[in-house]
Design an enzyme around this catalytic site. Structure first.
Site, PDB file in Angstrom:
ATOM      1  N   LYS A 159      -5.341  -3.561  -2.838  1.00 22.14           N
ATOM      2  CA  LYS A 159      -4.360  -3.016  -3.760  1.00 22.14           C
ATOM      3  C   LYS A 159      -2.988  -3.581  -3.436  1.00 22.14           C
ATOM      4  CE  LYS A 159      -2.113  -0.777  -1.454  1.00 22.14           C
ATOM      5  NZ  LYS A 159      -1.374  -1.096  -0.199  1.00 22.14           N
ATOM      6  N   TYR A 244      -0.031   4.560  -3.442  1.00 20.75           N
ATOM      7  CA  TYR A 244      -0.851   5.639  -2.896  1.00 20.75           C
ATOM      8  C   TYR A 244      -0.440   6.997  -3.474  1.00 20.75           C
ATOM      9  CZ  TYR A 244      -2.937   2.679   0.779  1.00 20.75           C
ATOM     10  OH  TYR A 244      -3.647   1.728   1.474  1.00 20.75           O
TER      11      TYR A 244
END
Lengths: 395, 395
Positions: A159, A244
């Protein structure tokens, strides 16, 4: 305690289904409906049954690591070497031949498993490599995902998935055309404390969730690292660590945001150049009325996800460490710590992807999931720049 | 421990100066400069010396309570009766004569100290009443503050100060014209754990503060209470409880916000009518670049203020309870609980106001401070309604 352990085991097993029902794959429609929609709140979806099947004992998929930076060095390679059940390290792709040879010796990778960025496409001729794990700077994710797919390999990509929605589309398309699977390395989708937040939210253990607060940040060091280079990182703290917090808001709510607002700040303009956010706050509004207040920072530590519900709250704090995540809940005035065994996040995500490949299952973290974050992060940057709430209603 | 106790004592004593330097009175100019401005970071301002003087022993000011609801009943009257040093309960103003007589008996208030909302202005003839403490629904604060001032009394008014900036102006003006003091009952300005956050921020104990996260909320009960009536409350959760989060962001940063963005949500439109927010998230940007992410709710419990700085964080949680506030800090990986003695917030604020009156000192919570919050809350509602960042640069 026995019951607790059993539950943990089931939870980790059923994780895929809980997430699928709320976030990805065929569950996407449910995810866009309020959390009270039956499909989203009933725990395992039908596909949950399949989650109990596991790869044949002894069968291990070969992983090639592209990019041998600190994440590969300290987390991923050690996990492959000692912690995964269904994976082994069989390939190394690096711009530093010396380094690659050193790693090959250390991890027992044959000389034939070493590639550089130029001859990378030759992995198509290497039958020992089943999966390419892309651990490069963000702006290189798209290129190497597409080349890996074209070489006939499944792809696990770090990511953020890429630095634009357009790149995500190209990556998804390349993997689809090659008939190969694509997963994004959202490790917290496999972490029991985070999964417990999802379960509690979905099952309304403390009533409906009303407000989510999520912060993710750390004071970044070396000003010369790629994370602070817009061309390589595609952005700043949001792309790297704030993602996140965005993820947490999405998986706790189990919904997709309909709008975002944001404010960013730069207190150190020498370190943080235009296009590389130092800190950004963003708020998300979800279809059911849940709202999320999120913070991302490269200037300070932020490390907590909390859901506040009708009858109490539940949280993880620290929320996103590689080791040491702790969960707890305040249930009508009583504070209760979660009690989940520690797992290796990287081993879990790689084993799960191996399971999906070997058993023809859908990953809980497909390219489409990575694309959703890129779309929202693009809107967050737009909202911060314009000072206006950006609608995400459809598109 | 001895040093700790000494420090606590000094801190409570110097509180006025710490706040003044950052928030109110002559410190206002400093407050609008970055927190690194010398005046804001050096601890006690010159007026700090005066803070060590106390009222003559035995001298007590008479307080009249206007509004005998649960706050007066459970917190303020007991504090006056048993916990203040320089105050005593000498007047009761209520629309319920029976209740007032009961209270008078219980607290030893003479029959001549009882008033209703009509004959309230007669307190001007009562020399036993020095201060009027307005504990009424928000929309009545302005009227009774102004009438009290015109009757020659000093006024302590509950938060929010009023329901509009215009009302705040009228209240400030009335008190000034009458030559009487006006303070807003921001009790956390006297609470040692919250004061410690202010001290740590101002002294940069863990480096500069970068991000503030503040949440204040509770699941509201009875749908018929005045807090849910726009005409009486002037708004919803923000006016009543979210104001604590706004305060925290302001006192921790020590600055005045230059812009706000906001999003509000209503999941129960039966309970929360238009104009009465159920939950609202708001973000504030301060001149030094500090940003604050705040949440206010009547739908769920929120009770934490946290400052994240360069080398760690410090917080209060619970942050705003009448009893049981806990502070702690994460100092380079080490979690340390604060260790302050519990105080009665209401006794502290009333004694401080008595001290200001008796010794001719400036209060740390003047009407101007209440007005600032009204101005910002008005902008928050505007931002939530328009979906646009609202500038507060000057005005």
């Amino acid at each position: 305690m026995t019951e607790r352990r059993r539950f943990v085991k089931e939870l980790v097993g059923m994780g895929a289904a809980v997430w699928a029902a709320s976030m990805g794959g065929e569950g996407r429609a449910a995810a866009q409906a309020p959390a009270s929609a039956p499909g989203a709140s009933r725990g395992p979806a039908p596909s949950g049954k399949a989650a109990s099947s596991t790869p044949p004992p002894g069968k291990k998929l070969g992983y090639a690591l592209v990019g041998l930076g600190s994440l590969s060095q300290n987390q991923i390679a050690p996990a492959l070497a000692a912690k995964t059940k269904h994976c082994k390290l069989t390939g190394l792709v690096s711009g530093h031949p010396e380094k690659a040879r050193e790693w090959a010796k250390k991890y027992g990778v044959p000389e034939t498993g070493i590639y550089d960025y130029q001859n990378f496409d030759q992995i198509k001729n290497n039958p020992d490599i089943d999966v390419v794990y892309v651990v490069l700077p963000n702006s290189m994710h798209a290129e190497f995902t597409i080349r890996a797919a074209q070489a006939g390999k499944h792809v696990l990509c770090e990511k953020p998935m890429a630095i634009s929605v357009k790149e995500c589309d190209a990556m998804i398309s390349a993997c689809r055309q090659a008939g190969r699977k694509l997963a994004i390395a959202y490790r917290l989708h496999f972490e029991p404390n985070n999964l417990e937040l999802v379960r509690m939210a979905r099952e309304k253990t403390l009533g409906s969730v009303k407000v989510i607060e999520a912060g993710a940040g750390f004071p970044i060091g070396d000003p010369k690292q790629w994370r602070l280079d817009k061309a390589l990182a595609g952005g700043g703290s949001l792309m790297d660590i704030g993602i996140y917090a965005l993820q947490a808001a999405r998986y706790i709510s189990g919904e997709e945001p309909v709008s975002v607002s944001a404010v960013s700040t730069t207190t150190d303009p020498v370190k943080f150049k235009p296009g590389v956010d130092e800190s950004v706050l963003f708020t998300l509004k979800f279809p059911s009325g849940i709202i999320a207040s999120c913070a991302s920072s490269y200037a300070t530590g932020l490390n907590r996800f909390r859901a506040s519900a009708e009858r109490g709250w539940f949280e993880v704090q620290p929320a996103l460490n590689y080791v040491g995540i702790k969960g707890r809940k305040m249930d009508q005035g009583k504070l209760v710590d979660f009690d989940f065994p520690a797992i290796d996040h990287f081993a879990a995500e790689m084993d799960d992807f191996a399971d999906c490949i070997l058993n023809g299952k859908e990953t809980r973290v497909p390219g489409e999931e990575g694309r959703r974050d890129l779309r929202i992060m693009t809107a967050i940057y737009e909202a911060a720049a314009s000072g206006r709430t950006v609608s995400l209603a459809k598109g």
